[in-house]
Enzyme design. Sequence first.
Site, short mmCIF file in Angstrom:
data_model
loop_
_atom_site.label_atom_id
_atom_site.label_comp_id
_atom_site.label_asym_id
_atom_site.label_seq_id
_atom_site.Cartn_x
_atom_site.Cartn_y
_atom_site.Cartn_z
N LYS A 233 25.62 129.73 79.87
CA LYS A 233 26.41 129.48 80.95
C LYS A 233 26.85 128.29 81.43
O LYS A 233 27.75 128.05 81.58
CB LYS A 233 25.66 130.37 82.08
N ARG B 295 21.77 135.24 91.37
CA ARG B 295 20.81 135.67 90.45
C ARG B 295 19.96 136.78 91.06
O ARG B 295 19.11 137.43 90.49
CB ARG B 295 19.67 134.45 90.31
N ARG C 278 16.19 122.75 73.30
CA ARG C 278 17.12 122.42 74.33
C ARG C 278 16.79 120.90 74.82
O ARG C 278 15.59 120.75 75.29
CB ARG C 278 17.51 123.41 75.44
N ARG D 99 13.78 119.79 79.44
CA ARG D 99 13.70 120.12 80.84
C ARG D 99 12.42 120.50 81.23
O ARG D 99 11.81 121.24 80.46
CB ARG D 99 14.95 121.36 81.09
N ARG E 225 10.39 132.42 83.26
CA ARG E 225 11.87 132.72 83.60
C ARG E 225 12.68 133.82 83.14
O ARG E 225 13.37 134.29 83.47
CB ARG E 225 12.75 131.07 83.07
P1 AMP Z 1 19.56 127.02 85.83
O1 AMP Z 1 19.64 125.53 85.57
O2 AMP Z 1 20.59 127.89 86.09
O3 AMP Z 1 18.72 127.64 84.74
O4 AMP Z 1 18.32 127.07 87.18
C1 AMP Z 1 17.04 126.30 86.92
C2 AMP Z 1 16.23 126.87 88.09
O5 AMP Z 1 16.60 126.70 89.28
C3 AMP Z 1 15.97 128.52 88.18
O6 AMP Z 1 14.98 128.79 87.16
C4 AMP Z 1 15.34 128.58 89.69
O7 AMP Z 1 14.11 128.25 89.73
C5 AMP Z 1 16.30 127.47 90.28
N1 AMP Z 1 17.66 128.32 90.42
C6 AMP Z 1 19.03 128.05 90.38
N2 AMP Z 1 19.83 128.99 90.70
C7 AMP Z 1 19.24 129.90 91.49
C8 AMP Z 1 19.80 130.80 92.29
N3 AMP Z 1 20.95 131.23 92.29
N4 AMP Z 1 18.46 131.29 93.01
C9 AMP Z 1 17.46 131.26 92.86
N5 AMP Z 1 16.93 130.29 92.26
C10 AMP Z 1 17.76 129.51 91.31
#
Ligand code: AMP
Length: 220
Positions: free
Chosen positions: A15, A90, A127, A158, A169
């Site tokens: 994404k 989400r 990654r 990360r 996750r």
């Molecule tokens: P991502 O970079 O999109 O994989 O997001 C990393 C982490 O940020 C996720 O595993 C959540 O802990 C938090 N996070 C990001 N976007 C959201 C969201 N829309 N709602 C809740 N937690 C989020």
Amino acid sequence: MALNVIMLGAPGAGKGTQAERFARARRIPKISTGDILREAAQAGTELGKRAKAVMDRGELVSDEIMIGIVKERLDQPDAAAGFVLDGFPRTVAQAQALDSIMQGRSPLVIVDIDVPEVELIRRLGSRLVCSNCASNATTTEEATSLVCAKCGGKLVQRSDDKEATVRERLAVYRAKTMPLVDFYKARSTFRSINGASTPDGVAKELARTIDSVSGNGASR
Ligand code: AMP
């Protein structure tokens, strides 16, 4: 008409990479809630500190906080001509809130990037991201040298890509985010694409899909 895109898909589906490429090509902002939270964590704000603990456990930050962040960001002038949202919504509650934020704006184009779970686990395990500019490493040369091709920063794993966190996750994704496909699939602007091919292949498919949904025939 503004191009308002949201990208659904599991962690590791691509994404972020695809949202960034598409947004850059169309000159609209890419809004990544994960990036916003990581920036807050790096800046050491109260929100950032709390979010980092949640993220490192692989859980979700509360709907209330996330909806507030996104509402404020979508109200910025640069989002008026369109945006690509990466990582939001989400949960169903976030999707419902987004529908009310979008009232009076162009309809959402919703793209789900579908990737088999074995491939997700493989991608997340290998990654690397830049510790300076947060870009994903995309070439094997970068990965070997551990240096970001964009800014020269150091590439690192990360903190939430560690194996135990990845498992959590993916479980959270299945329980809370996958139901969004059911939430959106009856809409005429919903599409699912295959995200298991190469980044270039997925980018082409994504552009073609969004253009066909939004009525823009010229796929760039
Ligand atoms: P991502 O970079 O999109 O994989 O997001 C990393 C982490 O940020 C996720 O595993 C959540 O802990 C938090 N996070 C990001 N976007 C959201 C969201 N829309 N709602 C809740 N937690 C989020």
